[in-house]
Write an enzyme that holds these catalytic residues in place. Structure first.
Site, PDB file in Angstrom:
ATOM      1  NE  ARG A  43      -7.457  -8.566   1.718  1.00 40.99           N
ATOM      2  CZ  ARG A  43      -6.265  -7.684   1.901  1.00 40.99           C
ATOM      3  NH1 ARG A  43      -6.224  -6.626   0.830  1.00 40.99           N
ATOM      4  NH2 ARG A  43      -5.617  -7.766   2.888  1.00 40.99           N
ATOM      5  CB  VAL A  44     -11.981  -4.207   1.740  1.00 48.00           C
ATOM      6  CG1 VAL A  44     -11.697  -2.838   2.407  1.00 48.00           C
ATOM      7  CG2 VAL A  44     -12.982  -3.919   0.445  1.00 48.00           C
ATOM      8  CB  THR A  49       2.332  -0.597   3.639  1.00 48.95           C
ATOM      9  OG1 THR A  49       2.239  -1.349   2.801  1.00 48.95           O
ATOM     10  CG2 THR A  49       3.620  -0.578   4.519  1.00 48.95           C
ATOM     11  N   GLY A  50       0.860  -3.307   4.719  1.00 48.49           N
ATOM     12  CA  GLY A  50       1.147  -4.991   5.276  1.00 48.49           C
ATOM     13  C   GLY A  50       0.015  -5.732   5.128  1.00 48.49           C
ATOM     14  CB  THR A 100      -0.694  -0.089   1.284  1.00 50.90           C
ATOM     15  OG1 THR A 100      -1.786  -1.173   1.432  1.00 50.90           O
ATOM     16  CG2 THR A 100      -1.502   1.385   1.378  1.00 50.90           C
ATOM     17  CG  ASP A 149      -4.440  -1.866   6.602  1.00 52.50           C
ATOM     18  OD1 ASP A 149      -4.024  -2.788   5.579  1.00 52.50           O
ATOM     19  OD2 ASP A 149      -3.693  -1.067   6.669  1.00 52.50           O
TER      20      ASP A 149
END
Length: 315
Positions: free
Chosen positions: A175-176, A198-199, A147, A178
């Site tokens: 799918r969403v 991010t991750g 991200t 964070d």
């Protein structure tokens, strides 16, 4: 005083453009959106925007968010398809009194009604990635999920946050993660500061880590200390309760222009620019339980672009 911090080397060109806006006393909202848009538009970054890798049905679904730290207004989209710049749609949604987080078909209808650019976001390069992965014995989401997240401070002391991603490659449709979720993928308050993640979104959301960093900065912690404490805590907690923790990297910037970063992975990079620092890419290393930073070498920078723009062939 002004500043901007962003996840990953891919943000460098966008941060450079944003820094020019900030130098001229421009608005933090305009700057952060400009920076994210440049990442979305570059087809060789396979985790954001145009050229982002598709889901298991070979459709590119994008998530994005925007937050105004002066008003705490938030706009976000999830699983949106066929629109060029989801960050622009997210910013527009932040101006609405309600209905600030739209997903799927609803987000697409809103974007169309408000005149945002339609675009097929699936590139030929992404199709090759999909084809090559589909030939493997088992199709499952890959471990990369880069991200782009940014926090920005302008000379008027306004702060903003923005995120954008195509999420996990080979994810399930709908799918969403964070990235568009306030408190997890991002959070900013102009009176304190902001943070972005991010991750692996499924694990980041288990700790609301971005909000936690801002909360600790409010208590007086330096952004670096807050990032390290938050990442260390959620990493240890997940290992204790579940036996493992997914990738997590957090960046933060406070309203004084001080910044920080922490990660539980190797090889994380981020970009910073301030009134006293030109746009600079840093690499994160771990030493004695702390994250330390070194400026990326020209050799590293050259290899980064070479690997991302190298021709692909179907297997």
């Amino acid at each position: 005083m002004w500043g901007i911090i962003a996840t990953w080397r891919m943000a460098l060109e966008g941060v450079t453009s944003a820094s020019k806006i900030l130098k001229e006393k421009g608005d933090a909202g305009d700057a952060v959106v400009r920076a994210v848009k440049e990442v979305e538009d570059f087809p060789f970054y396979k985790s954001v925007g145009y050229g982002g890798l598709p889901n298991e049905e070979m459709e590119v679904e994008l998530d994005a968010a925007y937050m105004n730290g002066n008003t705490l207004s938030i706009g976000a989209v999830g699983a949106i398809k066929d629109f060029a710049n989801p960050v622009l749609i997210a910013r527009k949604l932040s101006h609405e009194p309600v209905n600030n987080f739209l997903v799927g078909e609803g987000a697409e209808k809103y974007a169309h009604k408000n005149g945002f650019e339609r675009k097929n976001m699936l590139t030929e390069r992404a199709k090759i990635h999909y084809h090559n992965r589909s030939k493997e014995m088992e199709i499952k989401p890959y471990s990369g999920h880069d991200t782009v997240g940014m926090i920005c401070l302008d000379q008027q002391e306004k702060m903003t946050a923005a995120t954008s991603t195509s999420g996990l490659f080979m994810k399930r449709a709908g799918r969403v993660g964070d990235s568009p979720v306030s408190g997890s993928g991002f959070y900013v308050d102009s009176e304190i500061g902001g943070a972005s993640a991010t991750g692996l979104g499924e694990d980041v959301m288990k700790g609301c880590v971005s909000y936690e960093i801002v909360r600790m900065m409010k208590e007086g912690m330096h952004p670096q200390e807050a990032c390290e404490k938050a990442v260390s805590h959620i990493n240890a907690l997940l290992i204790k309760k579940r036996g493992k923790a997914g990738d997590m990297s957090l960046i933060a910037l406070n309203n004084k222009g001080e910044w920080g970063c922490a990660t539980n992975i190797e090889g994380f990079s981020f970009v910073v620019a301030t009134d006293s620092l030109k746009p600079t890419v840093y690499l994160v290393e771990h030493e004695n339980g702390h994250c330390v930073f070194k400026v990326a070498s020209q050799q590293w920078m050259d290899e980064y672009m070479r690997s991302r723009t190298a021709p692909l062939e179907k297997k």
